[in-house]
Design an enzyme around this catalytic site. Structure first.
Site, PDB file in Angstrom:
ATOM      1  N   ARG A 106      83.714  30.394  82.990  1.00  0.00           N
ATOM      2  CA  ARG A 106      84.431  30.145  81.733  1.00  0.00           C
ATOM      3  C   ARG A 106      84.320  31.384  80.844  1.00  0.00           C
ATOM      4  NH1 ARG A 106      81.619  27.762  78.275  1.00  0.00           N
ATOM      5  NH2 ARG A 106      81.083  25.960  79.555  1.00  0.00           N
TER       6      ARG A 106
ATOM      7  N   LYS B  80     106.519  34.208  80.569  1.00  0.00           N
ATOM      8  CA  LYS B  80     107.870  34.754  80.462  1.00  0.00           C
ATOM      9  C   LYS B  80     107.923  36.157  81.075  1.00  0.00           C
ATOM     10  CE  LYS B  80     108.061  30.874  78.242  1.00  0.00           C
ATOM     11  NZ  LYS B  80     107.902  30.729  76.813  1.00  0.00           N
TER      12      LYS B  80
HETATM   13  C1  LIG Z   1     107.147  29.868  75.914  1.00  0.00           C
HETATM   14  C2  LIG Z   1     106.777  30.401  74.580  1.00  0.00           C
HETATM   15  C3  LIG Z   1     105.542  30.083  73.982  1.00  0.00           C
HETATM   16  C4  LIG Z   1     104.563  29.112  74.593  1.00  0.00           C
HETATM   17  O1  LIG Z   1     104.007  29.599  75.761  1.00  0.00           O
HETATM   18  P1  LIG Z   1     103.491  28.669  76.976  1.00  0.00           P
HETATM   19  O2  LIG Z   1     103.034  29.668  77.973  1.00  0.00           O
HETATM   20  O3  LIG Z   1     104.648  27.836  77.430  1.00  0.00           O
HETATM   21  O4  LIG Z   1     102.389  27.830  76.425  1.00  0.00           O
HETATM   22  C5  LIG Z   1     105.250  30.665  72.750  1.00  0.00           C
HETATM   23  N1  LIG Z   1     106.122  31.492  72.143  1.00  0.00           N
HETATM   24  C6  LIG Z   1     107.315  31.801  72.680  1.00  0.00           C
HETATM   25  C7  LIG Z   1     108.231  32.727  71.949  1.00  0.00           C
HETATM   26  C8  LIG Z   1     107.686  31.272  73.914  1.00  0.00           C
HETATM   27  O5  LIG Z   1     108.888  31.576  74.432  1.00  0.00           O
END
Ligand SMILES: *Cc1c(COP(=O)(O)O)cnc(C)c1O
Length: 378
Positions: free
Chosen positions: A46, A195
């Site tokens: 962790r 992303k």
């Molecule tokens: C997807 C996203 C998040 C959240 O991220 P997760 O990995 O889905 O928890 C936060 N900010 C933006 C701009 C995003 O596109």
């Protein structure tokens, strides 16, 4: 080292025990100590993991920060950042905000006495007028989602610095290839590595990069105490994705430029939101703080109908109808019925998020195929 070299080499070194050029996936929960307290810097997974550590060093280098900390998701990373605050403190956040970030602030942290207000941030003077003595964190998303507004990071950071307010920039939409907010004065950068950093739609992951040691250590403590760590396999996937970040994002931006120009001329389309257009209100700021204009485009239909927009989404063949963004494949979304469906209709319309708004995440396919697909669908 230049950015295109950093993505491949920063933090990465051959495995000392075998010479493996790729960082191994250290799938372990604990580490053997030579005697109590006599260890090689790793005690329990962790707290530390070697795969994660390489990724953290890489991310810190890409964002020009003191240190990076990886989390199980972008929202887990945000959760840790808000825990730097205490009851009575207030967050000032962009109004056109990722829905999950809005929900975390309003549905979770509000219960613990941390208030949030959501305001447009394109006008820095207006932001200044909204700050009060409880404001302890300014949360910026730029470009915003799905309206692609541009916020002047360095102007807001200058304002915040005078009042000792922390600034965090959610850099998910731009990625460090296009924008490095710590260089513009921000204290923290957040990523949903799900992303562009991961880039292949195969992992959910998040990260925070801190400009200074103090916030880095505070966040490290919060993570170890709260436990929202990523698994080593996920860290490996993000590390692997980052090796081609510069190639993917540049191709996506080039494709997006051509697609935005195609959409602009389409007789059925009323407006195209893309910061690369000279008449986009944030164009000049985008030119200053970004290396290119990103690969997200939103557009609206002349007929304005919810159903017409939804029909287009069911007709595209290459553009997959899906939430998320930033992968190698192009995606198409309908914010009013998908990502932003939970926002009350009046608020949604008041912010310009109309029934027929369509959002595209442009991937790295051949641009002519992408245009042909949009053409037959629209
Ligand atoms: C997807 C996203 C998040 C959240 O991220 P997760 O990995 O889905 O928890 C936060 N900010 C933006 C701009 C995003 O596109």
């Amino acid at each position: 080292m230049k950015f295109n070299t950093k993505v491949i080499h920063s933090g990465v070194h051959p495995d000392p025990s075998t010479g493996a050029i790729m960082t191994p996936i250290f799938q372990t929960s604990t580490y053997v100590q030579d005697g109590p307290g006599n260890h090689k810097g790793f005690e329990y997974a962790r707290t530390q993991n070697p795969t994660r550590q390489v990724l953290e060093e890489n991310l810190a280098a890409l964002e020009n920060g003191y240190g990076g900390i990886c989390f199980g998701s972008g929202l887990a990373a945000m959760d840790a950042i808000i825990k730097l605050l205490k009851s009575g403190d207030e967050v000032l956040a962009t109004n056109d905000l990722y829905g999950g970030s809005y929900r975390l602030l309003v549905r979770i942290f509000k219960q613990f006495g941390i208030e949030s207000r959501f305001i447009p941030m394109q006008d820095t003077t207006f932001v200044a007028s909204q700050i009060n003595e409880n404001t302890k964190l300014i949360w910026i998303e730029t470009p915003t989602n799905p309206l692609l507004n541009i916020i002047d990071i360095s102007a807001i950071c200058q304002l915040a610095k005078q009042k000792n307010i922390l600034v965090c920039v959610d850099n998910t939409f731009a990625s460090p290839y296009l924008q490095t907010p710590l260089d513009l004065g921000a204290d923290l950068v957040l990523h949903s590595a799900t992303k562009y950093l991961g880039g292949h739609s195969d992992v959910v992951h998040g990260a925070v990069i801190s400009k200074n040691k103090e916030n880095y250590e505070a966040l490290k403590f919060i993570q170890n105490a709260s436990g929202a760590i990523p698994g080593p396999m996920d860290c490996f996937l993000v590390l692997r994705g980052i090796k081609t970040l510069h190639l993917r994002v540049q191709r996506s931006c080039d494709n997006a430029r051509q697609i935005a120009n195609y959409l602009l001329k389409h007789p059925k389309i009323s407006r195209v939101l893309y910061p690369g257009f000279e008449n986009h209100p944030g164009h000049l700021v985008a030119k200053q703080q970004m290396n290119d204009f990103g690969a997200m485009i939103s557009f609206d239909l002349k007929d304005g109908q919810f159903e017409t927009a939804r029909n287009i989404l069911s007709k595209t063949k290459l553009f997959a109808c899906a939430e998320s963004l930033g992968g190698v494949e192009s995606l198409i979304g309908h914010p009013a019925s998908m990502t932003h469906a939970s926002i009350p209709k009046e608020d949604r319309l008041a912010n310009g998020l109309t029934d027929s708004l369509i959002r595209l995440s442009i991937g790295v396919e051949d641009v002519n195929d992408l245009i042909e697909d949009l053409d037959q669908a629209i």
